[in-house]
Design a protein around this motif. Structure first.
Motif, PDB file in Angstrom:
ATOM      1  N   ASP A  31       0.773  -2.041  -6.001  1.00  0.00           N
ATOM      2  CA  ASP A  31       1.512  -3.175  -7.034  1.00  0.00           C
ATOM      3  C   ASP A  31       2.508  -3.968  -6.360  1.00  0.00           C
ATOM      4  OD1 ASP A  31      -0.590  -2.836  -9.020  1.00  0.00           O
ATOM      5  OD2 ASP A  31       0.407  -1.103  -9.930  1.00  0.00           O
ATOM      6  N   THR A  60      -6.825  -9.649  -1.027  1.00  0.00           N
ATOM      7  CA  THR A  60      -6.890  -8.504  -0.300  1.00  0.00           C
ATOM      8  C   THR A  60      -6.470  -9.004   1.310  1.00  0.00           C
ATOM      9  OG1 THR A  60      -8.812  -7.667  -1.496  1.00  0.00           O
ATOM     10  CG2 THR A  60      -8.552  -6.987   0.628  1.00  0.00           C
ATOM     11  N   THR A  67      -5.199  -4.732  -2.705  1.00  0.00           N
ATOM     12  CA  THR A  67      -5.549  -3.991  -1.521  1.00  0.00           C
ATOM     13  C   THR A  67      -5.224  -4.371  -0.181  1.00  0.00           C
ATOM     14  OG1 THR A  67      -7.636  -3.512  -3.088  1.00  0.00           O
ATOM     15  CG2 THR A  67      -7.850  -2.567  -1.000  1.00  0.00           C
ATOM     16  N   HIS A  93      -4.129   1.110  -2.217  1.00  0.00           N
ATOM     17  CA  HIS A  93      -4.049   0.013  -3.524  1.00  0.00           C
ATOM     18  C   HIS A  93      -2.360   0.057  -3.781  1.00  0.00           C
ATOM     19  CE1 HIS A  93      -4.576  -1.980  -7.212  1.00  0.00           C
ATOM     20  NE2 HIS A  93      -3.753  -1.353  -7.751  1.00  0.00           N
ATOM     21  N   GLY A 126      -1.700  -6.336  -8.462  1.00  0.00           N
ATOM     22  CA  GLY A 126      -2.434  -5.393  -7.652  1.00  0.00           C
ATOM     23  C   GLY A 126      -2.821  -6.110  -6.400  1.00  0.00           C
ATOM     24  N   GLN A 185      -9.598  -7.740  -6.155  1.00  0.00           N
ATOM     25  CA  GLN A 185      -8.294  -7.985  -6.661  1.00  0.00           C
ATOM     26  C   GLN A 185      -8.018  -9.562  -6.319  1.00  0.00           C
ATOM     27  OE1 GLN A 185      -5.824  -6.244  -7.667  1.00  0.00           O
ATOM     28  NE2 GLN A 185      -7.167  -4.061  -7.505  1.00  0.00           N
TER      29      GLN A 185
END
Length: 283
Positions: free
Chosen positions: A7, A45, A20, A5, A18, A42
């Motif tokens: 940011d 991804t 992934t 994860h 955010g 999110q």
């Protein structure tokens, strides 16, 4: 499958957008990747498969669909690759996306990564006629009176085409208020709309259902920068700092430049890695 994860476009931990990032030996079935994106929820991804030392195939999903290109997933993925494979040495990573290759230069800086993505040249696709403006503004809860004088609506792309909506006022009231906005945008070759205040250099965008506001949109930043250079809001020697995410409670900042030699749009942001884990089921 291992995941991180991260940011992106953040100033401090747990700010920015955010993301992934999954690292796999081979891509799962498309339906599985879509399910995983929905599970993690999110805005986007990204899934990576390594092809050589610094070359990765990449596929990007929202909770609804696969995208050919998106900005903050590529920057976040570069930080993950840097952390996982190269540690302290700065490096350029190449990502093979569905329709283009994107390079990212990533430099570790303490507990964060400074990542600069070369989005390539901007393509100016379409400029709607002023009499068509209401068709695209009314669904955004805006009127032609909100448009900045001398700045036309325009569809611009560096891999994902956006209808750019330059405002003099009204950013705070903008939102998607119709159910068919995606089909309206498709008429002029746009996938999404990006509204931004020309003077404050602050923007907003949503999924086309208007359900989720994006926090910081790297794929729109290159087009916005190219547009502002084209219409002389900034000189091409100036760096542009684009704010986004204030209305979602995650104020973020995106740096935009145009490369002097190539004319390519460069989008820069800071990335922090927060979580490392392993997905045990559903593969």
């Amino acid at each position: 499958m291992q995941y991180y994860h991260a940011d992106v476009f953040c100033n401090e931990p747990m700010t920015g957008n955010g993301l992934t990032v999954f690292i796999a030996k081979a891509f799962p079935e498309r339906t599985v990747m879509q399910q995983i994106a929905r599970e993690f929820r999110q805005f986007e991804t990204i899934f990576l498969v390594q092809r050589s030392d610094a070359v990765f195939d990449a596929r990007i999903f929202t909770v609804e669909e696969e995208l050919d290109f998106a900005g903050h997933p590529v920057l976040g993925a570069a930080a993950v690759v840097q952390h996982e494979f190269f540690q302290e040495a700065s490096n350029t990573v190449l990502f093979n996306l569905n329709s283009k290759q994107v390079s990212v230069f990533c430099a570790p800086q303490g507990d964060l990564y400074d990542c600069c993505m070369d989005q390539g040249p901007a393509e100016f696709i379409c400029t709607p006629e002023p009499e068509e403006y209401t068709t695209y503004l009314q669904p955004l809860n805006l009127t032609p009176h909100h448009i900045a004088a001398g700045f036309p609506l325009e569809v611009v792309s560096t891999g994902l085409p956006y209808l750019l909506v330059p405002l003099a006022s009204g950013l705070e009231q903008a939102r998607i208020v119709v159910a068919d906005y995606e089909s309206r945008l498709a008429r002029i070759g746009a996938k999404f709309a990006y509204v931004f205040d020309v003077n404050a250099v602050e923007g907003r965008t949503w999924d086309n259902a208007g359900m989720v506001e994006d926090i910081a949109t790297g794929s729109a930043a290159g087009p916005v920068g190219a547009y502002l250079y084209k219409h002389s809001r900034f000189s091409t020697s100036q760096e542009i700092l684009l704010r986004q995410g204030r209305f979602a409670g995650r104020d973020s900042e995106i740096s935009i430049r145009r490369d002097k030699a190539s004319g390519n749009m460069l989008v820069n942001g800071q990335v922090r890695l927060l979580v490392r884990g392993e997905c045990l089921q559903g593969m």
